[in-house]
Scaffold this active site. Structure first.
Site, PDB file in Angstrom:
ATOM      1  N   TYR A  77     -13.463  -3.398  10.828  1.00 50.43           N
ATOM      2  CA  TYR A  77     -12.164  -2.834  10.457  1.00 50.43           C
ATOM      3  C   TYR A  77     -11.221  -2.846  11.662  1.00 50.43           C
ATOM      4  O   TYR A  77     -10.068  -3.288  11.559  1.00 50.43           O
ATOM      5  CB  TYR A  77     -12.324  -1.405   9.939  1.00 50.43           C
ATOM      6  CG  TYR A  77     -10.991  -0.700   9.782  1.00 50.43           C
ATOM      7  CD1 TYR A  77     -10.156  -0.998   8.708  1.00 50.43           C
ATOM      8  CD2 TYR A  77     -10.546   0.234  10.719  1.00 50.43           C
ATOM      9  CE1 TYR A  77      -8.913  -0.380   8.577  1.00 50.43           C
ATOM     10  CE2 TYR A  77      -9.311   0.858  10.596  1.00 50.43           C
ATOM     11  CZ  TYR A  77      -8.499   0.543   9.525  1.00 50.43           C
ATOM     12  OH  TYR A  77      -7.273   1.153   9.403  1.00 50.43           O
ATOM     13  N   SER A 134      -3.457  -0.137  14.177  1.00 50.65           N
ATOM     14  CA  SER A 134      -4.266   1.080  14.243  1.00 50.65           C
ATOM     15  C   SER A 134      -4.668   1.345  15.681  1.00 50.65           C
ATOM     16  O   SER A 134      -4.972   0.415  16.443  1.00 50.65           O
ATOM     17  CB  SER A 134      -5.523   0.927  13.382  1.00 50.65           C
ATOM     18  OG  SER A 134      -6.420   2.006  13.583  1.00 50.65           O
ATOM     19  N   GLY A 172      -1.641   7.452   1.246  1.00 50.80           N
ATOM     20  CA  GLY A 172      -1.802   7.526   2.687  1.00 50.80           C
ATOM     21  C   GLY A 172      -0.493   7.389   3.438  1.00 50.80           C
ATOM     22  O   GLY A 172       0.567   7.845   3.001  1.00 50.80           O
ATOM     23  N   GLY A 182       0.814  -1.208   0.000  1.00 47.47           N
ATOM     24  CA  GLY A 182       0.000   0.000   0.000  1.00 47.47           C
ATOM     25  C   GLY A 182       0.846   1.255   0.000  1.00 47.47           C
ATOM     26  O   GLY A 182       0.449   2.287   0.548  1.00 47.47           O
TER      27      GLY A 182
END
Length: 315
Positions: A180, A155, A30, A26
């Site tokens: 999530y 996270s 971001g 990724g």
């Protein structure tokens, strides 16, 4: 000279890493983009793992405009397609890998529940199972490096979650934000359990878990065309900067976990201030992550669902 535990870590003066090869999943957007940009500034070769080649090209163009001579390239990587991971690893074209940063993730805001082509809930299947299986595929390359690291980006949203080991795929009770958070919590369990298993094998590879704290787009500097921040967004977000930060700063714990020889496997790193913003520091492993029985059961589930054991014995 590489920093030691007695040398203060400076996020703006990173050690040189020329000759090293790092993969950032990724890495086209971001936090992943800023991890890649900052690692490129060390002289290392950075590979962006990206599902969409056009986005990877845009990210590489942006990195090269800010880091003269950047050694950056991309491979197509779709963590939601487990059968494609072997080819993705082969396309790296390297004999050893010094670090992988497991950063890529899917975050859905609303129902309905969606599945990968393999039949797994999309966020759990991509964020956790995809990285679980990718690690297994990468382990020969990581083991070939002198002191490789697996850096898993969790996270802060996971801190208030608990796993339901009987419903990992959220079939009975699907709520997007909770699912999530649990997928990221599963990643963090994996990162810590991986290190325990690697230690038992006597492997030189270490596994570190990090989280970015509170990282907002509106506090993130522009990197067109990857990210463009309007003046209005900047002004509206100004009060939030007292508590949280932009994604460029959210990248700092992962970058330190890759580069700092004082960082050790099995540790958790996050932002210094309230675990939400600031320079990276080591923090205590969260209470739920210290439950090794849950971690072991989650590992067994991941092995059964992917037919891969990232921390198994190797001949």
């Amino acid at each position: 000279m590489s920093p030691t535990s007695s040398t203060p870590w400076d996020v703006h003066r990173l050690p040189r890493a020329r000759g090293s090869v790092f993969l950032v999943t990724g890495g086209n957007a971001g936090i992943g983009y800023f991890i890649a940009e900052q690692l490129c500034a060390t002289g290392a070769t950075v590979v962006l793992g990206s599902r969409v080649p056009a986005r990877a090209e845009a990210a590489m163009t942006s990195i090269r405009s800010r880091v003269p001579g950047a050694r950056v390239r991309a491979v197509r990587l779709d963590l939601a397609d487990l059968s494609s991971l072997g080819a993705a690893v082969e396309s790296l074209g390297v004999t050893a890998l010094d670090a992988v940063v497991h950063n890529a993730g899917v975050a859905l805001d609303d129902p309905p529940r969606r599945e990968t082509g393999d039949g797994h809930e999309l966020m759990f299947g991509t964020n956790h199972l995809g990285h679980f299986a990718l690690t297994g595929r990468l382990m020969p390359l990581l083991s070939a490096a002198p002191a490789a690291r697996v850096v898993t980006v969790g996270s802060f949203a996971a801190k208030s979650e608990r796993l339901d080991l009987d419903d990992l795929q959220s079939r009975r009770d699907y709520r997007a934000k909770r699912t999530y958070g649990r997928s990221k919590l599963a990643q963090m369990y994996f990162g810590l359990e991986l290190d325990r298993r690697l230690r038992r094998l006597g492997s030189p590879v270490q596994s570190v878990v990090v989280h970015p704290g509170g990282a907002l787009d509106s506090l993130t500097p522009s990197r067109p065309p990857v990210h463009v921040r309007s003046l209005g967004a900047r002004l509206r977000a100004a009060p939030a900067a007292l508590l949280v930060q932009g994604k460029h700063a959210g990248a700092w714990p992962a970058v330190r976990a890759v580069l700092d020889p004082a960082v050790r496997g099995g540790q958790l790193w996050g932002p210094r201030l309230w675990s939400l913003r600031g320079a990276p520091r080591r923090e205590a492993v969260w209470s739920q992550l210290a439950d090794t029985a849950v971690a072991a059961r989650l590992w067994d589930a991941g092995r059964d669902l992917t037919d891969i054991d990232p921390g198994g014995p190797r001949g």
